[in-house]
Design a protein around this motif. Structure first.
Motif, PDB file in Angstrom:
ATOM      1  N   ASP A 192       3.899   1.291  -1.409  1.00  0.00           N
ATOM      2  CA  ASP A 192       4.473   1.288  -2.756  1.00  0.00           C
ATOM      3  C   ASP A 192       3.508   1.826  -3.803  1.00  0.00           C
ATOM      4  OD1 ASP A 192       6.888   0.310  -1.919  1.00  0.00           O
ATOM      5  OD2 ASP A 192       6.506  -1.763  -2.490  1.00  0.00           O
ATOM      6  N   ASN A 193       2.224   1.605  -3.592  1.00  0.00           N
ATOM      7  CA  ASN A 193       1.220   2.034  -4.568  1.00  0.00           C
ATOM      8  C   ASN A 193       0.584   3.376  -4.236  1.00  0.00           C
ATOM      9  OD1 ASN A 193       0.639  -0.232  -6.717  1.00  0.00           O
ATOM     10  ND2 ASN A 193       1.037  -1.291  -4.773  1.00  0.00           N
ATOM     11  N   GLN A 250       0.822  -1.207   0.000  1.00  0.00           N
ATOM     12  CA  GLN A 250       0.000   0.000   0.000  1.00  0.00           C
ATOM     13  C   GLN A 250       0.860   1.263   0.000  1.00  0.00           C
ATOM     14  OE1 GLN A 250      -3.673  -0.049   2.362  1.00  0.00           O
ATOM     15  NE2 GLN A 250      -3.219  -2.183   2.878  1.00  0.00           N
TER      16      GLN A 250
END
Length: 268
Positions: free
Chosen positions: A75-76, A73
């Motif tokens: 990373d995105n 989460q």
């Protein structure tokens, strides 16, 4: 149960001292009582897209599940906003842990709970936070203040006592490596080689943050072999994509397993 440590590296400037790196390291053992063990368990984590690293000790299942959810989460771009400060980012992590723990069957937490470390960097400023859940069954969150000397800033787990006993040797102004980042790793390496605690063992695993870039995953060279997360790398991999360190914390070639040309030799 594990051994987890965190330490900082400090640049010694003429007029001031500045933190240049922060690390979280652990052993690699998952254990089931004193009968069964697995020395390839992941205990340190990090984001490949943002300057966030984590580690845990205590119960294995809950922290590994939660960090396995939090990292993707981050990373995105879901969990943090682009302008979040260190305190805001950690509060979001803490809130996620708390809401997950609310629905978790706490009677299955092993070793009476867990500790999760979260290190972050905003611009060139580093911060470390500690989230704990212990025998009193209260989830707590605290920032750990960082000194202006290369030293340990946290130790925990069932191997903590043995590490701290060894650390007295390096945390001595008369020692060659006193006040250096490598001293902490030397102590960790020695502790794991001589550890008596049956719940702690295997090879070190390390993640870190520098002034620039995101999580650094470090490979470990020991016994003339390469390891990542405690597992010997027998597969044909792209070893040059990460940094490698030997037992002296020297930068090491993954090809010939010798100190890199130009890398500073570190005294023991």
């Amino acid at each position: 149960m594990t051994l987890i440590i965190s330490w900082i590296g400090v640049d010694r400037k003429k007029d001031y001292k500045e933190i240049s790196s922060i690390y979280i390291a652990s052993d690699s053992r998952y254990s089931w009582g004193s009968a069964k063990k697995f020395d390839q368990g992941i205990k340190v984590f990090g984001s490949s897209k943002f300057p966030e690293i984590f580690g845990f000790c205590g119960d294995v299942l809950f922290p590994s599940i939660i960090l396995g959810q939090i990292i993707p989460q981050i990373d995105n771009g879901i969990l943090f906003g682009p302008n979040d400060g260190a305190g805001t980012k950690n509060q979001r992590v803490f809130n996620y842990i708390r809401s997950s723990l609310d629905t978790y069957p706490k009677e299955y937490l092993v070793n009476d709970g867990f500790t999760i470390l979260h290190a972050t960097r905003v611009n060139k400023e580093f911060n470390l936070f500690k989230t704990t859940f212990g025998k009193e069954k209260i989830l707590k969150n605290k920032e750990i203040q960082l000194p202006k000397i290369s030293t340990t800033i946290f130790t925990g787990g069932s191997g903590e006592k043995e590490f701290n006993s060894h650390w007295e040797e390096w945390n001595n102004p008369m020692h060659n490596n006193y006040g250096t980042s490598r001293a902490v790793y030397h102590c960790l390496s020695k502790t794991l080689k001589e550890i008596k605690d049956p719940r702690t063992g295997g090879l070190p695993q390390i993640v870190g943050l520098y002034k620039v870039g995101n999580m650094r995953l470090f490979g470990v060279v020991e016994y003339e072999k390469k390891y990542v997360y405690g597992k010997e790398l027998t597969e044909n991999i792209y070893s040059k994509s990460i940094e490698w360190r030997n037992g002296n914390f020297e930068r090491t070639s993954p090809e010939n397993l010798k100190r890199l040309k130009g890398a500073q030799q570190q005294p023991i």
